[in-house]
Design an enzyme around this catalytic site. Structure first.
Site, PDB file in Angstrom:
ATOM      1  N   ASP A  85       0.849  -1.194   0.000  1.00 27.50           N
ATOM      2  CA  ASP A  85       0.000   0.000   0.000  1.00 27.50           C
ATOM      3  C   ASP A  85       0.890   1.251   0.000  1.00 27.50           C
ATOM      4  O   ASP A  85       1.886   1.307   0.731  1.00 27.50           O
ATOM      5  CB  ASP A  85      -0.908  -0.017   1.239  1.00 27.50           C
ATOM      6  CG  ASP A  85      -2.068   0.943   1.115  1.00 27.50           C
ATOM      7  OD1 ASP A  85      -3.223   0.489   1.093  1.00 27.50           O
ATOM      8  OD2 ASP A  85      -1.827   2.180   1.046  1.00 27.50           O
ATOM      9  N   ASN A 110     -12.755  -3.223   3.183  1.00 25.93           N
ATOM     10  CA  ASN A 110     -13.660  -2.088   3.301  1.00 25.93           C
ATOM     11  C   ASN A 110     -14.653  -2.163   2.147  1.00 25.93           C
ATOM     12  O   ASN A 110     -14.256  -2.311   0.993  1.00 25.93           O
ATOM     13  CB  ASN A 110     -12.873  -0.779   3.225  1.00 25.93           C
ATOM     14  CG  ASN A 110     -11.882  -0.634   4.367  1.00 25.93           C
ATOM     15  OD1 ASN A 110     -12.122  -1.104   5.474  1.00 25.93           O
ATOM     16  ND2 ASN A 110     -10.744  -0.023   4.101  1.00 25.93           N
ATOM     17  N   GLY A 143     -15.546   2.686   4.137  1.00 24.23           N
ATOM     18  CA  GLY A 143     -14.282   3.372   3.859  1.00 24.23           C
ATOM     19  C   GLY A 143     -13.604   2.917   2.578  1.00 24.23           C
ATOM     20  O   GLY A 143     -12.408   3.156   2.392  1.00 24.23           O
ATOM     21  N   GLN A 144     -14.369   2.287   1.682  1.00 28.72           N
ATOM     22  CA  GLN A 144     -13.769   1.830   0.415  1.00 28.72           C
ATOM     23  C   GLN A 144     -13.527   3.022  -0.504  1.00 28.72           C
ATOM     24  O   GLN A 144     -14.434   3.828  -0.745  1.00 28.72           O
ATOM     25  CB  GLN A 144     -14.702   0.827  -0.279  1.00 28.72           C
ATOM     26  CG  GLN A 144     -14.096   0.273  -1.559  1.00 28.72           C
ATOM     27  CD  GLN A 144     -14.959  -0.804  -2.216  1.00 28.72           C
ATOM     28  OE1 GLN A 144     -16.085  -1.077  -1.770  1.00 28.72           O
ATOM     29  NE2 GLN A 144     -14.428  -1.422  -3.256  1.00 28.72           N
ATOM     30  N   HIS A 204     -10.496  -5.645  -2.741  1.00 24.96           N
ATOM     31  CA  HIS A 204      -9.137  -5.801  -2.218  1.00 24.96           C
ATOM     32  C   HIS A 204      -9.177  -6.107  -0.739  1.00 24.96           C
ATOM     33  O   HIS A 204     -10.094  -5.696  -0.024  1.00 24.96           O
ATOM     34  CB  HIS A 204      -8.292  -4.546  -2.476  1.00 24.96           C
ATOM     35  CG  HIS A 204      -8.911  -3.268  -2.020  1.00 24.96           C
ATOM     36  ND1 HIS A 204      -9.904  -2.629  -2.716  1.00 24.96           N
ATOM     37  CD2 HIS A 204      -8.691  -2.502  -0.916  1.00 24.96           C
ATOM     38  CE1 HIS A 204     -10.258  -1.520  -2.079  1.00 24.96           C
ATOM     39  NE2 HIS A 204      -9.543  -1.430  -0.972  1.00 24.96           N
ATOM     40  N   HIS A 263      -6.791  -5.843   2.693  1.00 20.26           N
ATOM     41  CA  HIS A 263      -5.600  -5.268   3.315  1.00 20.26           C
ATOM     42  C   HIS A 263      -5.001  -6.328   4.230  1.00 20.26           C
ATOM     43  O   HIS A 263      -5.700  -6.881   5.085  1.00 20.26           O
ATOM     44  CB  HIS A 263      -5.961  -4.057   4.183  1.00 20.26           C
ATOM     45  CG  HIS A 263      -6.595  -2.912   3.446  1.00 20.26           C
ATOM     46  ND1 HIS A 263      -5.918  -1.742   3.170  1.00 20.26           N
ATOM     47  CD2 HIS A 263      -7.849  -2.749   2.945  1.00 20.26           C
ATOM     48  CE1 HIS A 263      -6.731  -0.903   2.546  1.00 20.26           C
ATOM     49  NE2 HIS A 263      -7.907  -1.484   2.396  1.00 20.26           N
TER      50      HIS A 263
HETATM   51  P1  AMP Z   1      -9.714   1.214   0.564  1.00 23.20           P
HETATM   52  O1  AMP Z   1      -9.763   2.533   1.283  1.00 23.20           O
HETATM   53  O2  AMP Z   1     -10.080   0.035   1.405  1.00 23.20           O
HETATM   54  O3  AMP Z   1     -10.489   1.276  -0.743  1.00 23.20           O
HETATM   55  O4  AMP Z   1      -8.194   0.976   0.220  1.00 23.20           O
HETATM   56  C1  AMP Z   1      -7.560   1.505  -0.891  1.00 23.20           C
HETATM   57  C2  AMP Z   1      -6.105   1.504  -0.579  1.00 23.20           C
HETATM   58  O5  AMP Z   1      -5.398   1.660  -1.791  1.00 23.20           O
HETATM   59  C3  AMP Z   1      -5.648   2.632   0.343  1.00 23.20           C
HETATM   60  O6  AMP Z   1      -5.075   2.071   1.517  1.00 23.20           O
HETATM   61  C4  AMP Z   1      -4.620   3.394  -0.494  1.00 23.20           C
HETATM   62  O7  AMP Z   1      -3.527   3.859   0.269  1.00 23.20           O
HETATM   63  C5  AMP Z   1      -4.205   2.341  -1.509  1.00 23.20           C
HETATM   64  N1  AMP Z   1      -3.705   2.842  -2.768  1.00 23.20           N
HETATM   65  C6  AMP Z   1      -4.244   3.798  -3.562  1.00 23.20           C
HETATM   66  N2  AMP Z   1      -3.507   3.958  -4.671  1.00 23.20           N
HETATM   67  C7  AMP Z   1      -2.480   3.071  -4.584  1.00 23.20           C
HETATM   68  C8  AMP Z   1      -1.359   2.771  -5.412  1.00 23.20           C
HETATM   69  N3  AMP Z   1      -1.147   3.379  -6.574  1.00 23.20           N
HETATM   70  N4  AMP Z   1      -0.498   1.801  -5.009  1.00 23.20           N
HETATM   71  C9  AMP Z   1      -0.686   1.176  -3.833  1.00 23.20           C
HETATM   72  N5  AMP Z   1      -1.715   1.423  -3.002  1.00 23.20           N
HETATM   73  C10 AMP Z   1      -2.600   2.358  -3.368  1.00 23.20           C
END
Ligand code: AMP
Length: 111
Positions: A28, A84, A90-91, A97, A99
């Protein structure tokens, strides 16, 4: 095409830690723990709301990968897996995906 699809196709760079025919795992960009990896299916499933009996094999595959990935990343003392879903969950990226967080003790309940 959303940002995770661009990571799958290598249109944007990422720090990939695991890949197979069905899923990809990468670090991340905004880590919330010493180890913070996202595991995504290569097939686009927007969110947990879109998991069906036809595509649930992707989720079971990812959860079979997670213990191996956790071991590879040195998470010998445990870890947390988070999904999420939707605005209240919080998505922020509409591609399913999970985490994988570790390297420190996690708080409960989450904020
Ligand atoms: P969510 O908030 O559960 O949708 O998680 C999305 C996650 O994607 C967040 O933790 C971001 O920090 C991560 N994220 C967004 N863009 C990138 C990227 N280019 N490379 C890696 N992680 C990313």
């Amino acid at each position: 095409m959303n940002i995770f699809e661009k990571i799958i196709t290598r249109e944007i760079p990422s720090d990939i830690v695991y890949e197979d025919e069905m899923c990809l795992a990468f670090r991340d960009v905004n880590p919330q723990a010493p180890v913070h990896v996202l595991i995504i299916p290569k097939m686009c499933v927007p969110s947990t709301n879109d998991i069906t009996t036809d595509n649930a094999f992707l989720v079971s595959h990812i959860f079979a990968v997670i213990p191996k990935l956790a071991a590879q990343l040195g998470l010998t003392n445990g870890y947390r897996v988070v999904n999420n879903c939707g605005a209240d969950g919080g998505q922020t990226v509409e591609h399913l995906h999970f985490h994988l967080l570790g390297g420190r003790a996690m708080d409960w309940p989450p904020g």
